[in-house]
Scaffold this active site. Sequence first.
Site, PDB file in Angstrom:
ATOM      1  N   LYS A 146     -20.744  10.735  15.610  1.00  0.00           N
ATOM      2  CA  LYS A 146     -20.167  11.486  16.735  1.00  0.00           C
ATOM      3  C   LYS A 146     -20.313  13.001  16.527  1.00  0.00           C
ATOM      4  O   LYS A 146     -20.848  13.699  17.388  1.00  0.00           O
ATOM      5  CB  LYS A 146     -18.680  11.147  16.920  1.00  0.00           C
ATOM      6  CG  LYS A 146     -18.403   9.666  17.146  1.00  0.00           C
ATOM      7  CD  LYS A 146     -16.929   9.397  17.322  1.00  0.00           C
ATOM      8  CE  LYS A 146     -16.079   9.685  16.108  1.00  0.00           C
ATOM      9  NZ  LYS A 146     -16.159   8.690  15.019  1.00  0.00           N
ATOM     10  N   ARG A 150      -8.555   8.141  20.728  1.00  0.00           N
ATOM     11  CA  ARG A 150      -8.629   7.072  19.742  1.00  0.00           C
ATOM     12  C   ARG A 150      -7.587   5.977  20.004  1.00  0.00           C
ATOM     13  O   ARG A 150      -7.517   5.008  19.239  1.00  0.00           O
ATOM     14  CB  ARG A 150      -8.389   7.649  18.341  1.00  0.00           C
ATOM     15  CG  ARG A 150      -9.673   8.000  17.585  1.00  0.00           C
ATOM     16  CD  ARG A 150      -9.251   8.676  16.298  1.00  0.00           C
ATOM     17  NE  ARG A 150     -10.188   8.543  15.217  1.00  0.00           N
ATOM     18  CZ  ARG A 150     -11.118   9.467  14.914  1.00  0.00           C
ATOM     19  NH1 ARG A 150     -11.268  10.525  15.646  1.00  0.00           N
ATOM     20  NH2 ARG A 150     -11.892   9.290  13.867  1.00  0.00           N
ATOM     21  N   ARG A 200     -21.542  11.150   2.458  1.00  0.00           N
ATOM     22  CA  ARG A 200     -20.935  12.424   2.861  1.00  0.00           C
ATOM     23  C   ARG A 200     -19.831  12.822   1.875  1.00  0.00           C
ATOM     24  O   ARG A 200     -19.685  13.989   1.532  1.00  0.00           O
ATOM     25  CB  ARG A 200     -20.365  12.345   4.276  1.00  0.00           C
ATOM     26  CG  ARG A 200     -19.798  13.688   4.728  1.00  0.00           C
ATOM     27  CD  ARG A 200     -19.371  13.713   6.163  1.00  0.00           C
ATOM     28  NE  ARG A 200     -18.247  12.818   6.406  1.00  0.00           N
ATOM     29  CZ  ARG A 200     -17.735  12.563   7.601  1.00  0.00           C
ATOM     30  NH1 ARG A 200     -18.279  13.121   8.670  1.00  0.00           N
ATOM     31  NH2 ARG A 200     -16.724  11.753   7.744  1.00  0.00           N
ATOM     32  N   ARG A 218      -9.966   3.209   7.556  1.00  0.00           N
ATOM     33  CA  ARG A 218     -10.343   3.875   8.808  1.00  0.00           C
ATOM     34  C   ARG A 218     -11.084   2.899   9.720  1.00  0.00           C
ATOM     35  O   ARG A 218     -10.882   2.906  10.943  1.00  0.00           O
ATOM     36  CB  ARG A 218     -11.222   5.093   8.509  1.00  0.00           C
ATOM     37  CG  ARG A 218     -10.419   6.291   8.028  1.00  0.00           C
ATOM     38  CD  ARG A 218     -11.246   7.261   7.222  1.00  0.00           C
ATOM     39  NE  ARG A 218     -12.245   7.957   8.016  1.00  0.00           N
ATOM     40  CZ  ARG A 218     -13.262   8.646   7.476  1.00  0.00           C
ATOM     41  NH1 ARG A 218     -13.407   8.693   6.163  1.00  0.00           N
ATOM     42  NH2 ARG A 218     -14.106   9.265   8.254  1.00  0.00           N
TER      43      ARG A 218
HETATM   44  P1  B4P Z   1     -20.074  11.381  11.896  1.00  0.00           P
HETATM   45  O1  B4P Z   1     -19.841  10.038  12.477  1.00  0.00           O
HETATM   46  O2  B4P Z   1     -20.742  12.401  12.750  1.00  0.00           O
HETATM   47  O3  B4P Z   1     -18.664  11.769  11.345  1.00  0.00           O
HETATM   48  P2  B4P Z   1     -17.366  12.223  12.131  1.00  0.00           P
HETATM   49  O4  B4P Z   1     -17.633  12.683  13.495  1.00  0.00           O
HETATM   50  O5  B4P Z   1     -16.812  13.207  11.211  1.00  0.00           O
HETATM   51  O6  B4P Z   1     -16.464  10.945  12.302  1.00  0.00           O
HETATM   52  P3  B4P Z   1     -15.084  10.501  11.696  1.00  0.00           P
HETATM   53  O7  B4P Z   1     -14.609   9.483  12.645  1.00  0.00           O
HETATM   54  O8  B4P Z   1     -15.325  10.071  10.289  1.00  0.00           O
HETATM   55  O9  B4P Z   1     -14.109  11.736  11.519  1.00  0.00           O
HETATM   56  P4  B4P Z   1     -13.070  12.529  12.431  1.00  0.00           P
HETATM   57  O10 B4P Z   1     -13.243  13.918  11.979  1.00  0.00           O
HETATM   58  O11 B4P Z   1     -13.237  12.270  13.888  1.00  0.00           O
HETATM   59  O12 B4P Z   1     -21.015  11.364  10.599  1.00  0.00           O
HETATM   60  C1  B4P Z   1     -20.733  10.707   9.401  1.00  0.00           C
HETATM   61  C2  B4P Z   1     -21.887  10.889   8.395  1.00  0.00           C
HETATM   62  O13 B4P Z   1     -23.038  10.159   8.817  1.00  0.00           O
HETATM   63  C3  B4P Z   1     -22.362  12.333   8.229  1.00  0.00           C
HETATM   64  O14 B4P Z   1     -22.512  12.587   6.866  1.00  0.00           O
HETATM   65  C4  B4P Z   1     -23.704  12.383   8.931  1.00  0.00           C
HETATM   66  O15 B4P Z   1     -24.606  13.289   8.333  1.00  0.00           O
HETATM   67  C5  B4P Z   1     -24.199  10.956   8.788  1.00  0.00           C
HETATM   68  N1  B4P Z   1     -25.070  10.545   9.895  1.00  0.00           N
HETATM   69  C6  B4P Z   1     -24.886  10.827  11.215  1.00  0.00           C
HETATM   70  N2  B4P Z   1     -25.877  10.279  11.956  1.00  0.00           N
HETATM   71  C7  B4P Z   1     -26.694   9.617  11.062  1.00  0.00           C
HETATM   72  C8  B4P Z   1     -27.884   8.827  11.225  1.00  0.00           C
HETATM   73  N3  B4P Z   1     -28.432   8.623  12.417  1.00  0.00           N
HETATM   74  N4  B4P Z   1     -28.427   8.276  10.129  1.00  0.00           N
HETATM   75  C9  B4P Z   1     -27.874   8.491   8.894  1.00  0.00           C
HETATM   76  N5  B4P Z   1     -26.757   9.220   8.687  1.00  0.00           N
HETATM   77  C10 B4P Z   1     -26.171   9.787   9.754  1.00  0.00           C
HETATM   78  O16 B4P Z   1     -11.633  11.958  12.003  1.00  0.00           O
HETATM   79  C11 B4P Z   1     -11.075  12.121  10.721  1.00  0.00           C
HETATM   80  C12 B4P Z   1      -9.600  11.714  10.707  1.00  0.00           C
HETATM   81  O17 B4P Z   1      -8.824  12.599  11.551  1.00  0.00           O
HETATM   82  C13 B4P Z   1      -9.270  10.312  11.245  1.00  0.00           C
HETATM   83  O18 B4P Z   1      -9.430   9.302  10.263  1.00  0.00           O
HETATM   84  C14 B4P Z   1      -7.779  10.497  11.679  1.00  0.00           C
HETATM   85  O19 B4P Z   1      -6.908  10.425  10.583  1.00  0.00           O
HETATM   86  C15 B4P Z   1      -7.752  11.913  12.212  1.00  0.00           C
HETATM   87  N6  B4P Z   1      -7.982  11.971  13.680  1.00  0.00           N
HETATM   88  C16 B4P Z   1      -9.064  12.548  14.286  1.00  0.00           C
HETATM   89  N7  B4P Z   1      -8.983  12.419  15.630  1.00  0.00           N
HETATM   90  C17 B4P Z   1      -7.819  11.750  15.881  1.00  0.00           C
HETATM   91  C18 B4P Z   1      -7.194  11.270  17.071  1.00  0.00           C
HETATM   92  N8  B4P Z   1      -7.745  11.475  18.279  1.00  0.00           N
HETATM   93  N9  B4P Z   1      -6.013  10.598  16.967  1.00  0.00           N
HETATM   94  C19 B4P Z   1      -5.449  10.399  15.770  1.00  0.00           C
HETATM   95  N10 B4P Z   1      -5.991  10.807  14.598  1.00  0.00           N
HETATM   96  C20 B4P Z   1      -7.167  11.470  14.642  1.00  0.00           C
END
Ligand code: B4P
Length: 191
Positions: free
Chosen positions: A14, A89, A128, A145
Amino acid sequence: MLNLILFGPPGSGKGTQAEKLIDKYNLKHISTGDLLRAEVAAQTELGVKAKAIMDKGELVSDEIVIGMIENKLKEGKLEEGYIFDGFPRTVDQARALRNLLTDHGMEINLVVALQVDKEELIKRLLKRGEESGRTDDNLETITNRINVYENQTKPVTRYYGKRKLYQPIDGVGTIEEIFLRILAEIEKVEH
Ligand code: B4P
């Protein structure tokens, strides 16, 4: 105007795809994960509470994240729309977003749902974790998660499915390939 939700399990890409989409469409990026991490880094009261929850892989309360979105929307829109990344979420967050957007005379145009299998998610997030030191990218927290996503976040797919906004996209492949798949879907919707 284009208002997009990037949806999918943790590690589905994302944040990665959001970075590319904001450049292409001149959108304002709202990532609740980034907003929460900024609070953690600034060691605010909210950040201290949020860190404990995020390190367990649980969801921060709806009230807190909805409040953060409300503040962001109040900043006004200079760009040509919004990308909501990692929000909503829960179904309650989805309902709140709908109400907030209606208040601002806007609506969601498309929900892009990145589909990635569990093994690949774990592989990406562990990698990561090694590179960035993100404290929630360890096996125990990642597993929780993914479970939290299955139990609390997946019902959001039905909410948008009923409204014909939900578009699943294969999230496995190169970052560029996935980006092109997303662009193809955006071009199909009116905006
Ligand atoms: P991404 O999937 O881009 O990671 P993210 O957006 O950070 O998602 P995530 O769900 O983990 O975290 P968030 O900050 O929203 O990429 C992951 C990895 O994959 C990267 O290293 C990237 O380089 C790699 N990658 C991407 N595309 C690739 C491909 N095509 N091939 C290979 N590798 C690839 O949430 C974190 C925490 O915050 C949650 O657990 C929760 O506690 C809290 N939170 C956030 N939003 C919330 C909400 N709305 N409500 C409640 N809690 C919330």
